[in-house]
Scaffold this motif. Structure first.
Motif, PDB file in Angstrom:
ATOM      1  N   ALA A 227      17.043   0.534 -11.849  1.00 40.80           N
ATOM      2  CA  ALA A 227      15.981  -0.042 -11.012  1.00 40.80           C
ATOM      3  C   ALA A 227      15.611   0.969  -9.936  1.00 40.80           C
ATOM      4  CB  ALA A 227      16.450  -1.348 -10.373  1.00 40.80           C
ATOM      5  N   TYR A 228      14.335   0.979  -9.591  1.00 38.57           N
ATOM      6  CA  TYR A 228      13.892   1.862  -8.517  1.00 38.57           C
ATOM      7  C   TYR A 228      14.514   1.443  -7.193  1.00 38.57           C
ATOM      8  CZ  TYR A 228      10.251   3.931 -11.470  1.00 38.57           C
ATOM      9  OH  TYR A 228       9.572   4.601 -12.448  1.00 38.57           O
ATOM     10  N   VAL A 229      14.871   2.434  -6.405  1.00 34.52           N
ATOM     11  CA  VAL A 229      15.471   2.177  -5.113  1.00 34.52           C
ATOM     12  C   VAL A 229      14.480   1.461  -4.199  1.00 34.52           C
ATOM     13  CG1 VAL A 229      14.774   4.411  -4.116  1.00 34.52           C
ATOM     14  CG2 VAL A 229      16.805   3.261  -3.257  1.00 34.52           C
ATOM     15  N   THR A 230      14.994   0.569  -3.340  1.00 33.16           N
ATOM     16  CA  THR A 230      14.164  -0.164  -2.398  1.00 33.16           C
ATOM     17  C   THR A 230      14.695   0.077  -0.983  1.00 33.16           C
ATOM     18  OG1 THR A 230      15.519  -2.157  -2.688  1.00 33.16           O
ATOM     19  CG2 THR A 230      13.578  -1.930  -4.105  1.00 33.16           C
ATOM     20  N   GLY A 231      14.197  -0.691  -0.014  1.00 31.57           N
ATOM     21  CA  GLY A 231      14.707  -0.603   1.344  1.00 31.57           C
ATOM     22  C   GLY A 231      14.321   0.681   2.050  1.00 31.57           C
ATOM     23  N   MET A 232      15.160   1.093   3.008  1.00 33.52           N
ATOM     24  CA  MET A 232      14.870   2.261   3.836  1.00 33.52           C
ATOM     25  C   MET A 232      14.748   3.531   3.000  1.00 33.52           C
ATOM     26  SD  MET A 232      14.749   1.161   7.038  1.00 33.52           S
ATOM     27  CE  MET A 232      15.116   2.501   8.167  1.00 33.52           C
ATOM     28  N   ARG A 233      15.545   3.643   1.955  1.00 31.39           N
ATOM     29  CA  ARG A 233      15.450   4.838   1.106  1.00 31.39           C
ATOM     30  C   ARG A 233      14.105   4.917   0.415  1.00 31.39           C
ATOM     31  NH1 ARG A 233      19.920   5.536  -3.196  1.00 31.39           N
ATOM     32  NH2 ARG A 233      18.713   7.425  -3.654  1.00 31.39           N
ATOM     33  N   SER A 234      13.581   3.784   0.012  1.00 29.51           N
ATOM     34  CA  SER A 234      12.275   3.808  -0.647  1.00 29.51           C
ATOM     35  C   SER A 234      11.189   4.264   0.323  1.00 29.51           C
ATOM     36  CB  SER A 234      11.931   2.426  -1.213  1.00 29.51           C
ATOM     37  OG  SER A 234      11.576   1.501  -0.193  1.00 29.51           O
ATOM     38  N   VAL A 235      11.320   3.875   1.591  1.00 30.99           N
ATOM     39  CA  VAL A 235      10.339   4.283   2.601  1.00 30.99           C
ATOM     40  C   VAL A 235      10.375   5.793   2.793  1.00 30.99           C
ATOM     41  CG1 VAL A 235       9.681   4.110   5.027  1.00 30.99           C
ATOM     42  CG2 VAL A 235      10.420   2.063   3.789  1.00 30.99           C
ATOM     43  N   VAL A 236      11.561   6.353   2.956  1.00 28.88           N
ATOM     44  CA  VAL A 236      11.653   7.792   3.212  1.00 28.88           C
ATOM     45  C   VAL A 236      11.268   8.595   1.968  1.00 28.88           C
ATOM     46  CG1 VAL A 236      14.076   8.286   2.616  1.00 28.88           C
ATOM     47  CG2 VAL A 236      12.985   9.478   4.527  1.00 28.88           C
ATOM     48  N   GLU A 237      11.546   8.074   0.786  1.00 29.26           N
ATOM     49  CA  GLU A 237      11.142   8.779  -0.429  1.00 29.26           C
ATOM     50  C   GLU A 237       9.628   8.825  -0.559  1.00 29.26           C
ATOM     51  OE1 GLU A 237      14.959   8.223  -3.441  1.00 29.26           O
ATOM     52  OE2 GLU A 237      12.987   7.435  -4.014  1.00 29.26           O
ATOM     53  N   ARG A 238       8.971   7.717  -0.295  1.00 20.97           N
ATOM     54  CA  ARG A 238       7.511   7.703  -0.398  1.00 20.97           C
ATOM     55  C   ARG A 238       6.873   8.659   0.601  1.00 20.97           C
ATOM     56  NH1 ARG A 238       8.507   2.172  -0.734  1.00 20.97           N
ATOM     57  NH2 ARG A 238       7.635   1.759   1.320  1.00 20.97           N
ATOM     58  N   ASN A 239       7.384   8.644   1.824  1.00 18.94           N
ATOM     59  CA  ASN A 239       6.771   9.509   2.836  1.00 18.94           C
ATOM     60  C   ASN A 239       7.103  10.982   2.604  1.00 18.94           C
ATOM     61  OD1 ASN A 239       5.207   7.758   4.427  1.00 18.94           O
ATOM     62  ND2 ASN A 239       7.047   6.941   5.369  1.00 18.94           N
ATOM     63  N   THR A 240       8.297  11.274   2.135  1.00 17.37           N
ATOM     64  CA  THR A 240       8.611  12.663   1.811  1.00 17.37           C
ATOM     65  C   THR A 240       7.676  13.176   0.726  1.00 17.37           C
ATOM     66  OG1 THR A 240      10.936  12.297   2.390  1.00 17.37           O
ATOM     67  CG2 THR A 240      10.430  14.258   1.106  1.00 17.37           C
ATOM     68  N   MET A 241       7.410  12.350  -0.277  1.00 19.77           N
ATOM     69  CA  MET A 241       6.491  12.759  -1.336  1.00 19.77           C
ATOM     70  C   MET A 241       5.072  12.941  -0.788  1.00 19.77           C
ATOM     71  SD  MET A 241       5.946  13.600  -4.469  1.00 19.77           S
ATOM     72  CE  MET A 241       7.161  12.992  -5.637  1.00 19.77           C
ATOM     73  N   ARG A 242       4.654  12.044   0.077  1.00 22.04           N
ATOM     74  CA  ARG A 242       3.316  12.185   0.659  1.00 22.04           C
ATOM     75  C   ARG A 242       3.182  13.502   1.434  1.00 22.04           C
ATOM     76  NH1 ARG A 242       3.831   6.192   1.909  1.00 22.04           N
ATOM     77  NH2 ARG A 242       2.329   5.182   0.506  1.00 22.04           N
ATOM     78  N   TYR A 243       4.204  13.843   2.196  1.00 23.25           N
ATOM     79  CA  TYR A 243       4.149  15.095   2.953  1.00 23.25           C
ATOM     80  C   TYR A 243       4.205  16.302   2.018  1.00 23.25           C
ATOM     81  CZ  TYR A 243       4.705  12.533   7.327  1.00 23.25           C
ATOM     82  OH  TYR A 243       4.510  11.699   8.409  1.00 23.25           O
ATOM     83  N   TYR A 244       4.999  16.212   0.966  1.00 23.90           N
ATOM     84  CA  TYR A 244       5.030  17.332   0.023  1.00 23.90           C
ATOM     85  C   TYR A 244       3.662  17.525  -0.633  1.00 23.90           C
ATOM     86  CZ  TYR A 244       5.396  20.054  -4.116  1.00 23.90           C
ATOM     87  OH  TYR A 244       5.122  21.002  -5.068  1.00 23.90           O
ATOM     88  N   LEU A 245       3.043  16.445  -1.068  1.00 23.28           N
ATOM     89  CA  LEU A 245       1.733  16.553  -1.703  1.00 23.28           C
ATOM     90  C   LEU A 245       0.690  17.090  -0.723  1.00 23.28           C
ATOM     91  CD1 LEU A 245       1.722  13.273  -3.839  1.00 23.28           C
ATOM     92  CD2 LEU A 245       2.145  15.629  -4.622  1.00 23.28           C
ATOM     93  N   ALA A 246       0.890  16.828   0.564  1.00 28.78           N
ATOM     94  CA  ALA A 246      -0.001  17.403   1.577  1.00 28.78           C
ATOM     95  C   ALA A 246       0.194  18.914   1.665  1.00 28.78           C
ATOM     96  CB  ALA A 246       0.264  16.746   2.936  1.00 28.78           C
ATOM     97  N   VAL A 247       1.439  19.380   1.604  1.00 30.91           N
ATOM     98  CA  VAL A 247       1.711  20.820   1.587  1.00 30.91           C
ATOM     99  C   VAL A 247       1.052  21.460   0.371  1.00 30.91           C
ATOM    100  CG1 VAL A 247       3.536  22.549   1.251  1.00 30.91           C
ATOM    101  CG2 VAL A 247       3.848  20.696   2.909  1.00 30.91           C
ATOM    102  N   GLU A 248       1.233  20.850  -0.780  1.00 37.32           N
ATOM    103  CA  GLU A 248       0.675  21.366  -2.028  1.00 37.32           C
ATOM    104  C   GLU A 248      -0.855  21.417  -1.966  1.00 37.32           C
ATOM    105  OE1 GLU A 248       0.696  19.033  -5.901  1.00 37.32           O
ATOM    106  OE2 GLU A 248       2.493  20.255  -6.161  1.00 37.32           O
ATOM    107  N   SER A 249      -1.467  20.352  -1.449  1.00 36.99           N
ATOM    108  CA  SER A 249      -2.924  20.290  -1.367  1.00 36.99           C
ATOM    109  C   SER A 249      -3.483  21.309  -0.385  1.00 36.99           C
ATOM    110  CB  SER A 249      -3.360  18.880  -0.954  1.00 36.99           C
ATOM    111  OG  SER A 249      -2.929  17.924  -1.896  1.00 36.99           O
TER     112      SER A 249
END
Length: 305
Positions: A227-249
């Motif tokens: 199952a996909y992780v939820t809770g605080m870890r899910s929040v930090v994973e989503r935001n880390t990915m968003r910031y990485y995609l911003a670096v890439e873009s």
């Protein structure tokens, strides 16, 4: 690099990553430090992660890790990028360019790098996912520090002592090394500390508007199921990915004339996040592009460009 040295580092890193109890050894200097130990360490990580970089659920050469403790969450992305090391190094050694990256995130409403004696300080406002008056967004003050800026290794760090809802000790760190003349390998780290107020606020969000939100890591739940992780870890994973995609873009947009770069960035960022709709979808394309154009125009007026 000498192939014998590279293979030695690769083997050592693979042992460290795959053997329980040896994870801490990954922070030790590499066996050969005749040129740059920091570059060697990151290169060893790259060697260890090559199978995961080549085959993963992201459809790009990327590894995502996250960690939650009683008072802190963190996310780390390791990725190969098709950008020369010199381009990455020059871009992220300049604190002003960090604002060009941070503003792409859906929750960033404003970012301004100081000038003169304050040139290594970034004033950031973060808020809700939709359009928002800047005075209603939370203020964060980041300090920028260039930890290393050498011929084959660069590391830059952003830190903020306090954030919204009792969060604290925000850290962004970018480390990068060259792989070839046209390719680099980077680590993007994002983390923050939290207290009881922040945990309750996050739990409230995840129980209501964010009840369907999940992260990227899949944890075993028994009987061969995951199952996909939820809770605080899910929040930090989503935001880390968003910031990485911003670096890439941001890096991809540098191939265009300056007048076309921002529009290219926001379009690339939105399209990249839509590849992971389950985790990252928040609004439609038109709404995001319109919101970011407005926020960026507001930011440029404040900067005085």
């Amino acid at each position: 690099m000498n192939m014998k040295i590279y293979c030695t580092l690769a083997f050592a890193a693979l042992v460290i990553v795959s053997t329980p109890g040896l994870a801490r050894a990954a922070s030790l200097p590499a066996a050969n430090t005749s040129t740059d130990p920091d570059a060697y360490k990151l290169l060893a990580v790259h060697a260890a992660y090559m199978p995961r970089l080549a085959h993963n659920q992201f459809g790009r050469p990327l590894v995502l890790q996250s960690l939650e403790t009683s008072r802190r969450v963190s996310g780390d992305i390791y990725a190969e990028i098709d950008t020369p090391f010199e381009t990455v190094r020059k871009s992220f050694a300049n604190p002003r360019n960090w604002c060009e990256v941070l503003i792409l995130h859906i929750n960033t409403k404003y970012c301004h790098a100081g000038i003169g004696a304050d040139s290594n300080r970034l004033s950031v406002r973060v808020g809700k996912k939709g359009a928002q008056d800047i005075n209603q967004a939370f203020a964060l003050e980041f300090a920028f520090r260039l930890k290393a800026n050498r011929a084959d290794y660069m590391a830059a760090l952003l830190t903020a002592p306090a954030g919204p809802l009792g969060t604290a000790d925000y850290q962004f760190e970018l480390q990068v090394i060259p792989l070839t003349s046209a390719k680099s390998f980077l680590r993007l780290h994002y983390s923050y500390a939290f207290g009881g107020v922040a945990r309750l606020a996050t739990q409230g969000y995840l129980a209501t508007a964010g009840r369907d939100k999940v992260g990227f890591t899949r944890d075993p739940i028994g009987a061969g199921k995951y199952a996909y992780v939820t809770g605080m870890r899910s929040v930090v994973e989503r935001n880390t990915m968003r910031y990485y995609l911003a670096v890439e873009s941001y890096l991809a947009s540098l191939l265009l004339p300056p007048g076309r770069q921002f529009n290219d960035r926001i379009e690339r960022w939105f399209d990249a996040t839509e590849q992971y709709r389950l985790q990252l979808h928040e609004m439609d394309r038109t709404e995001y592009l319109s919101m970011k154009k407005s926020e960026y125009a507001r930011q440029q007026v404040a900067i005085g460009r």
